[in-house]
Write an enzyme that holds these catalytic residues in place. Structure first.
Site, short mmCIF file in Angstrom:
data_model
loop_
_atom_site.label_atom_id
_atom_site.label_comp_id
_atom_site.label_asym_id
_atom_site.label_seq_id
_atom_site.Cartn_x
_atom_site.Cartn_y
_atom_site.Cartn_z
N TYR A 16 0.30 -1.37 -0.28
CA TYR A 16 0.09 0.36 0.12
C TYR A 16 0.74 1.04 0.16
CZ TYR A 16 -3.75 -3.18 1.15
OH TYR A 16 -4.76 -4.47 1.09
N HIS A 21 -5.07 6.03 -0.76
CA HIS A 21 -5.65 5.93 0.55
C HIS A 21 -4.12 6.40 1.73
CE1 HIS A 21 -8.74 5.26 2.28
NE2 HIS A 21 -8.68 3.82 2.64
N PHE A 67 -4.86 -0.90 9.72
CA PHE A 67 -5.38 -0.90 8.73
C PHE A 67 -6.21 0.04 9.02
CE2 PHE A 67 -4.26 -5.01 6.78
CZ PHE A 67 -3.58 -4.71 5.78
N ASN A 69 -9.21 0.63 8.54
CA ASN A 69 -11.10 0.75 8.85
C ASN A 69 -10.65 0.47 10.63
OD1 ASN A 69 -10.54 -1.43 9.03
ND2 ASN A 69 -11.93 -2.21 7.01
N ASP A 94 -6.03 11.12 3.17
CA ASP A 94 -7.07 11.38 1.68
C ASP A 94 -8.18 11.26 1.71
OD1 ASP A 94 -7.48 8.42 2.91
OD2 ASP A 94 -8.73 7.86 0.69
N ASN A 115 -13.55 5.52 6.06
CA ASN A 115 -13.86 5.02 7.45
C ASN A 115 -12.81 4.74 8.54
OD1 ASN A 115 -15.76 3.45 6.20
ND2 ASN A 115 -14.57 2.29 4.80
#
Length: 192
Positions: A16, A21, A67, A69, A94, A115
């Site tokens: 990632y 994100h 992560f 969320n 973001d 989230n």
């Protein structure tokens, strides 16, 4: 001495890195470079943490190891453990509603469908009166495409615009830390 906490949101792992994100974590890495800060894992906060002094303010930089969320499970213990007043919390994330090349400051308000913000607010017992730095990543135009859109890096031009937006935000960072909010807003939001 007061303490100011900056949390850069993103997803962990090399898969990632530098994706749309992860704009928040990218901004924290920029701060690390500017202020010569090294991040070290702090398991009790589920985050990589670095600290430095800015005049009479201790600034803590944080990148959650969770992560997006689930990041509230990192932010809430950090806020509590470091005795951070919510007005001294800046969450960098973001934002699909802003085009690449635009960054905006916001204080308080809802999660806007993000989230990460949603999880932070839930873990802060519904409190939302903290600062946010929103880094524009644009929108794919179709809600069904959002999940795959945010975990991609984007075009070269888009990435250049994102970096420009983050550099502009870097210019007002100290105003935000020392609560010169109106000046920070004026300076950042008047950029064409």
């Amino acid at each position: 001495m007061e303490t100011f906490l900056v949390v850069g949101l993103g997803n962990p792992g090399s898969r990632y890195a530098n994706t749309r994100h992860n704009a928040g974590t990218d901004f924290v890495h920029m701060l690390c470079e500017k202020y010569d800060v090294e991040l070290k894992e702090k398991k009790k906060y589920k985050a990589y943490i670095g600290k430095f002094l800015l005049k009479d303010m201790e600034v803590i930089l944080s990148i959650p190891t969770l992560f997006m969320n689930q990041c509230g499970k990192s932010v809430a213990p950090s806020v509590k453990g470091e005795n951070i007043k919510l007005k001294n919390l800046l969450v960098v994330h973001d934002d699909l509603d802003l085009p690449p090349g635009v960054s905006k400051l916001k204080f308080s308000g809802g999660d806007g469908g993000h989230n990460g913000l949603k999880d932070i607010m839930q873990n802060l017992s519904g409190k939302n009166d903290f600062k946010r730095l929103r880094i524009g990543i644009g929108h794919p135009g179709d809600a069904k495409k959002v999940n795959s859109f945010v975990v991609k890096k984007g075009s070269t031009g888009e990435r250049k615009n994102k970096i420009l937006a983050m550099h502009r935000a870097l210019e007002v960072f100290e105003l935000v830390v020392f609560d010169d909010w109106e000046k920070a807003l004026t300076q950042l939001h008047s950029v064409k």
